[in-house]
Design a protein around this motif. Structure first.
Motif, mmCIF file in Angstrom:
data_model
loop_
_atom_site.group_PDB
_atom_site.id
_atom_site.type_symbol
_atom_site.label_atom_id
_atom_site.label_comp_id
_atom_site.label_asym_id
_atom_site.label_seq_id
_atom_site.Cartn_x
_atom_site.Cartn_y
_atom_site.Cartn_z
ATOM 1 N N LEU A 36 0.622 -10.579 -4.649
ATOM 2 C CA LEU A 36 1.590 -10.569 -3.404
ATOM 3 C C LEU A 36 0.642 -11.055 -2.180
ATOM 4 O O LEU A 36 -0.003 -10.189 -1.923
ATOM 5 N N ILE A 64 -1.806 -6.697 -3.425
ATOM 6 C CA ILE A 64 -1.323 -7.128 -2.273
ATOM 7 C C ILE A 64 -2.419 -7.495 -1.138
ATOM 8 O O ILE A 64 -2.995 -6.571 -1.023
ATOM 9 N N ASP A 84 3.871 -15.151 0.151
ATOM 10 C CA ASP A 84 5.030 -14.855 -0.555
ATOM 11 C C ASP A 84 6.122 -14.163 0.441
ATOM 12 O O ASP A 84 7.275 -14.292 0.425
ATOM 13 N N ALA A 255 7.827 -9.077 -4.693
ATOM 14 C CA ALA A 255 8.288 -9.023 -3.385
ATOM 15 C C ALA A 255 9.421 -8.010 -3.206
ATOM 16 O O ALA A 255 9.535 -7.212 -2.147
#
Lengths: 280, 372
Positions: A36, A64, A84, A255
């Motif tokens: 992400l 992330i 994203d 997400a």
């Protein structure tokens, strides 16, 4: 040749119109479900970083990445599909929505926190409240004495955050509105430094995130309203704004899991810990 | 050169004006430059000996464009100045277009740097009522809002179809209303001199009462689909004994989803001054189809087909262009474009020759675009 090219043009049109209907996503262009990328607002950055850190502790497979650049950069990155989640400290503009739609992106914003800024003075200051116009006049140098706003004859000492900070960005947008900051303002690198400087300087005025209010400082009413989590949440306190995470369409996959985590009790506690106001 | 100098002075003057008149201004300076290599192979019934360059191929390094941009944002306004530095054979006076000029018709001249003020405009964004509907008044030299000419982001090295064929100028001096329809689209309505940004109204004897106007409406009904309709009108020969209307319109339908983007444009114009009974209609028609497919975050394949008929009543005068290429995002600021472009041009009755003369220009183009 003429017929051929016209036929090609018609085929191209058909292809263009067909593409969105299938929502094509080529395997070579698809991204890992465990990754992400977040980009955007420097105001949202500390929330996103801390939330990502805690989320990855509980979800070992998640990867992330979080970066700043500003709200405009975050929204542009979402439109270009280079991230994203686009972090933003303002709502998306109409022209950005139009640009996004032209590129097949449907930006959907989720409010993950609120940002409130308290205007503070030294505890010895008699002034209790300021209007937004008075605050602008003080910070732009048109008002230089506390006596001009009902206080003592002391000279006003301006304490501000440095111009690269998200807090300054909010203050500039909501108070200064393009006016130039008084040239002899003391610029501080953090909320903590602003609070400490105001606490020990009799004629000082500064602004900090709500999380930095303490008994060492005196918070002023702005436009008749005292800053608090409650007045930020009910919208009566003017120096506040919601903070967003934008996704392409409703959040899905990792997400969604990440944003759900931010909105959970655990995630909102992190929001409060880093000096922002919770969503509910 | 004198004209270029006056434009530069105008730009400097404008910058100074902005700096002093609006003290509380955030100024951003940025720009873009194209570094190009162009290898052309000429073919068709016009033999190499008679074609431009006197040989069967040409190859050139060039810096065809440098854009320097200043954007100034203050309370209630947004200013924009763009200098367009153009390095072309013949400089400012050149009418040369590598892709379509006819043998013997090339304007000759020495290599020159032409400097134009392409944009010098101010948006007033806080006008009562207008600011509530997300609209602004734009004053000064600005885009001509039409078809794809003002939105062209050069996915192929070649210009937009209107620009390539000289259907309309990409910028002009005037005043416009620009706004958004919420998230559903946008619009622009403008009044211009009608002379374009490379000719001043004084030079062309254009009178202010002979101004041009245009209007464009963009609709984005759902994410991934958009349509834009444009109409532009101006007068030709405005101070002559007889004036003629020049009306042009375009419709663009486009879409994007995931890695794929594309659009189709239909373009037509009616130049009444060119009409000749029986032989010349004065009506031009063009089509363009473009598609891009992103293979990775760095690599995009692009393809484009243009067909352009400069007069619907004149036979064998079409200009067809076929482009295939790849865009490689080398860094955040640099993109390498590699294009193959075939311009298949037909020429009627040229130099007493028979109909169906043609030229096929094969171009292999490499261009590095960098931005700062």
């Amino acid at each position: 040749m003429k017929n051929l090219t016209k036929a090609a043009a018609v085929l191209a049109l058909a292809a263009v119109l067909t593409v969105p209907a299938f929502g094509w996503n080529f395997p070579w262009a698809s991204k890992s479900a465990n990754k992400l990328a977040l980009q955007g607002s420097t105001t949202v950055l500390p929330i996103a970083q801390k939330e990502a850190e805690e989320f990855m502790k509980a979800n070992k497979d998640a990867d992330i990445s979080v970066s700043g650049g500003g709200s405009g950069v975050g929204i542009s990155a979402l439109i270009d599909s280079s991230c994203d989640i686009g972090d933003s400290s303002r709502s998306i503009k109409a022209k950005e929505i139009v640009m996004a739609k032209q590129k097949g992106v449907n930006p959907v914003g989720t409010i993950i926190a609120n940002d409130g800024i308290a205007v503070v003075v030294n505890n010895g200051n008699k002034v209790e409240a300021l209007s937004l116009d008075q605050l602008k006049a003080i910070y732009s140098g048109q008002i230089t004495k506390w006596s001009q706003v009902g206080g003592s004859d002391d000279t006003i000492v301006i304490i501000s955050r440095d111009s690269a900070s998200g807090t300054f960005e909010v203050f500039n947008e909501l108070v200064l509105k393009g006016a130039k900051l008084r040239e002899d303002s003391l610029m501080q690198a953090s909320n903590k430094e602003v609070a400490e400087t105001v606490a020990k300087t009799p004629g000082a005025i500064g602004y900090v995130g709500l999380g930095y209010l303490s008994s060492d400082l005196k918070a002023l009413k702005i436009a008749g309203v005292m800053p608090s989590d409650a007045t930020v949440l009910n919208g009566t306190y003017k120096l506040s704004r919601p903070l967003y995470m934008y996704t392409n369409g409703d959040p899905s996959g990792l997400a969604k899991t990440f944003i759900d985590f931010i909105l959970s009790d655990e995630g909102q506690k992190i929001v409060k810990d880093v000096g922002f106001v919770v969503v509910k | 050169m004198k004209k270029a100098l006056s434009f530069v002075l105008a730009a400097v003057f404008a910058l100074t004006f902005f700096a002093f008149a609006f003290a509380d201004v955030t100024t951003t300076f940025y720009g873009m430059q194209w570094l190009r290599y162009d290898y052309q192979v000429y073919g068709g019934s016009y033999g190499p000996a008679t074609y431009a360059g006197g040989g069967d191929s040409d190859n050139t390094f060039s810096i065809p464009r440098t854009y320097l941009r200043w954007k100034m944002v203050g309370d209630g306004f947004e200013g924009n100045i763009t200098l367009d530095i153009n390095n072309v054979d013949g400089g400012q006076n050149s009418g040369k277009n590598w892709s379509k000029d006819l043998p013997g018709a090339l304007t000759t001249g020495s290599i020159d740097w032409a400097i134009w003020v392409k944009k010098a405009s101010v948006d007033f964004t806080n006008i009562p009522f207008l600011s509530n509907i997300d609209a602004a008044i734009r004053v000064g030299q600005q885009d001509v809002y039409f078809g794809t000419i003002d939105t062209w982001s050069y996915p192929t090295i070649e210009k937009a179809i209107e620009d390539k064929n000289g259907v309309i100028s990409s910028a002009d001096q005037g005043i416009s209303l620009v706004g958004k329809l919420g998230g559903w689209g946008g619009y622009e309505a403008a009044v211009y001199n009608g002379t374009g940004y490379k000719t001043t109204a004084i030079d062309s004897n254009q009178d202010i009462t002979d101004k041009a106007y245009d209007m464009s409406v963009l609709l984005t009904p759902i994410a991934g689909i958009y349509a834009r309709a444009s109409y532009y009108h101006r007068l030709t020969n405005p101070l002559g004994t007889k004036t003629y209307g020049y009306n042009t319109s375009a419709l663009v339908v486009g879409g994007a989803s995931g890695p794929i983007e594309g659009f189709v444009e239909y373009l037509t114009a009616n130049d009444a001054s060119k009409y000749t009974a029986g032989s010349v209609s004065g009506v031009l028609v063009g089509w363009e189809g473009y598609m891009g497919i992103k293979l990775t975050d760095m690599v995009q394949l692009v393809a484009r087909i243009d067909t352009y008929d400069p007069d619907t009543r004149t036979h064998n005068n079409e200009v067809n262009t076929y482009i295939a290429g790849v865009n490689i995002a080398m860094t955040n600021a640099t993109t390498l474009q590699l294009d193959y472009q075939l311009d298949a041009n037909k020429f009627p009755y040229l130099g007493g020759a028979k109909d169906n003369n043609n030229s096929n220009n094969n171009q292999f183009l490499a261009q590095l675009v960098w931005k700062w």
